[in-house]
Design a protein around this motif. Structure first.
Motif, PDB file in Angstrom:
ATOM      1  N   ALA A   1      -8.838  -8.886   4.144  1.00 25.19           N
ATOM      2  CA  ALA A   1      -8.179  -9.799   3.195  1.00 25.19           C
ATOM      3  C   ALA A   1      -6.769 -10.142   3.660  1.00 25.19           C
ATOM      4  N   LEU A   2      -6.052  -9.156   4.192  1.00 30.63           N
ATOM      5  CA  LEU A   2      -4.706  -9.406   4.719  1.00 30.63           C
ATOM      6  C   LEU A   2      -4.762 -10.379   5.896  1.00 30.63           C
TER       7      LEU A   2
ATOM      8  N   PHE B   1       0.813  -1.214   0.000  1.00 27.44           N
ATOM      9  CA  PHE B   1       0.000   0.000   0.000  1.00 27.44           C
ATOM     10  C   PHE B   1       0.850   1.268   0.000  1.00 27.44           C
TER      11      PHE B   1
ATOM     12  N   GLU C   1      -1.957  -8.108   8.960  1.00 23.98           N
ATOM     13  CA  GLU C   1      -3.050  -7.175   9.254  1.00 23.98           C
ATOM     14  C   GLU C   1      -2.517  -5.816   9.698  1.00 23.98           C
TER      15      GLU C   1
ATOM     16  N   ALA D   1      -5.021   1.055   4.729  1.00 24.17           N
ATOM     17  CA  ALA D   1      -5.804   0.228   3.806  1.00 24.17           C
ATOM     18  C   ALA D   1      -7.274   0.240   4.225  1.00 24.17           C
ATOM     19  N   SER D   2      -8.151  -0.099   3.296  1.00 15.94           N
ATOM     20  CA  SER D   2      -9.589  -0.117   3.582  1.00 15.94           C
ATOM     21  C   SER D   2      -9.921  -1.306   4.492  1.00 15.94           C
TER      22      SER D   2
ATOM     23  N   ARG E   1       2.154  -8.645  -4.196  1.00 16.55           N
ATOM     24  CA  ARG E   1       1.056  -9.612  -4.205  1.00 16.55           C
ATOM     25  C   ARG E   1       1.474 -10.880  -4.950  1.00 16.55           C
TER      26      ARG E   1
ATOM     27  N   GLY F   1      -1.308  -3.550   6.996  1.00 14.33           N
ATOM     28  CA  GLY F   1      -2.379  -2.862   6.287  1.00 14.33           C
ATOM     29  C   GLY F   1      -2.973  -1.726   7.096  1.00 14.33           C
TER      30      GLY F   1
ATOM     31  N   ALA G   1      -8.271  -9.833  -3.346  1.00 17.22           N
ATOM     32  CA  ALA G   1      -8.923  -8.592  -2.926  1.00 17.22           C
ATOM     33  C   ALA G   1      -7.925  -7.456  -2.730  1.00 17.22           C
ATOM     34  N   LEU G   2      -6.635  -7.742  -2.934  1.00 19.11           N
ATOM     35  CA  LEU G   2      -5.582  -6.744  -2.716  1.00 19.11           C
ATOM     36  C   LEU G   2      -5.123  -6.147  -4.044  1.00 19.11           C
ATOM     37  N   PRO G   3      -4.492  -4.969  -4.017  1.00 14.51           N
ATOM     38  CA  PRO G   3      -4.065  -4.325  -5.266  1.00 14.51           C
ATOM     39  C   PRO G   3      -3.059  -5.173  -6.046  1.00 14.51           C
TER      40      PRO G   3
ATOM     41  N   GLN H   1      -9.734  -4.539   2.637  1.00 13.60           N
ATOM     42  CA  GLN H   1      -8.353  -4.947   2.344  1.00 13.60           C
ATOM     43  C   GLN H   1      -7.653  -5.470   3.599  1.00 13.60           C
TER      44      GLN H   1
END
Length: 332
Positions: free
Chosen positions: A203-204, A67, A188, A196-197, A317, A191, A310-312, A200
């Motif tokens: 997802a982490l 991120f 986590e 991060a949202s 990634r 993020g 779900a991550l960029p 996201q």
């Protein structure tokens, strides 16, 4: 993807995060110092500098890089994660009466149990100091919960390890506690600190949790079919130490009366004779429990890869996906 491509993704990840990892290592050396108790850095250095992949702190750094986090709190959090991990190893070696870790004598063997426990406590205290310095209550909550979950998992393992009533649900609780909790917390908090949202960050968490479970199941399987030169363990060490891991749990669940009596004698009572390991392996082969355990590890690896979607899109990634492949590729 061929085996050469995914051979050692953790090394590629370490190369990509080299500058940040140098910062983490510098911080670790600074914070494990003690003006008044020189034994603390002696014991800590013995374990911290013994090698190891530093996978957990790298997961924190990777999440922050994913991120494009511009600050330096991720360095403190990666060091925190490594301190928590090192503290648990020091305590585990005392509980398990271990004599070797990462190919070297354990701290409790070189010094004593008291030193290992107290230095582990010191590292836990240092880890909380580092958490507070990030000024994030959410980060403190995540890592404090992880520390409590790890301790809970270790206590559960102690009571369940040689109890034939232990089923797959309890095994998963143990694994989620002693291994996956720190993997998921490591990703986590990376993020969280990066802004991060919520989706996201979730997802982490799911990625770290699934990766940790796959990692531990793979390790437990390799105990029965791995190469000692690669794993650093002799085949059947868990059996000799009366650890009820997933391949045995699956065999016990299908055992005949005579087979159950065998598991009671060797695991619950610890009365093992020459040839018992071979018989245990034969029973696991009879019920296909090694193959079933491998399938479980692969299912958890699939969950980890799914969470990554779900991550960029980012080279980080891709490397995390390769790392997931590598964890279970060791089983082939």
């Amino acid at each position: 993807m061929d085996s050469a491509t995914i051979s050692k993704p953790h090394e590629r990840l370490a190369e990509l995060l080299e500058t940040e990892m140098e910062g983490v290592n510098t911080l670790i050396r600074a914070r494990m110092a003690s003006r008044h108790a020189p034994r603390i850095p002696e014991v800590t250095a013995h374990l911290v500098e013994a090698g190891g992949k530093r996978l957990r702190p790298m997961l924190t750094l990777a999440a922050a890089r994913l991120f494009e986090y511009p600050g330096d709190h991720h360095i403190k959090l990666a060091a925190t994660v490594e301190f928590i991990h090192t503290a648990t190893l020091l305590h585990d070696d005392v509980v398990d009466e271990s004599g070797q870790r990462r190919g070297r004598p354990t701290a409790n063997l070189l010094w004593d149990n008291k030193s290992s426990v107290l230095v582990g406590d010191y590292l836990f205290a240092r880890s909380f100091q580092l958490m507070v310095e990030t000024e994030s209550l959410r980060v403190l909550d995540i890592l404090a919960n992880a520390a409590a979950t790890i301790a809970e998992g270790e206590v559960l393992q102690m009571t369940a390890a040689s109890n034939l009533a232990t089923d797959e649900e309890v095994y998963l609780q143990v694994v989620r506690g002693k291994t996956a909790a720190l993997f998921s917390a490591a990703t986590e908090v990376g993020g969280v600190i990066s802004g991060a949202s919520p989706a996201q960050i979730q997802a982490l968490f799911e990625f770290g949790d699934a990766l940790g479970v796959a990692f531990q199941i793979a390790d437990d399987l390799l105990d029965y079919q791995g190469d000692a030169k690669t794993t650093g363990k002799n085949v059947g060490d868990d059996f000799r130490e009366r650890k009820l891991t997933l391949p045995v749990i699956k065999a016990v669940a299908q055992a005949t009366e005579d087979e159950h009596a065998f598991w009671q004698r060797t695991i619950e009572r610890g009365r093992q004779n020459e040839g018992d390991l071979e018989q245990a392996l034969a029973l696991m082969d009879k019920y296909g429990t090694l193959e079933a355990t491998r399938a479980d590890a692969n299912r958890w690896a699939d969950k980890a890869r799914t969470a990554l979607q779900a991550l960029p899109e980012h080279e980080i990634r891709t490397l995390l996906s390769d790392l997931t492949d590598y964890v279970v590729s060791r089983l082939n």
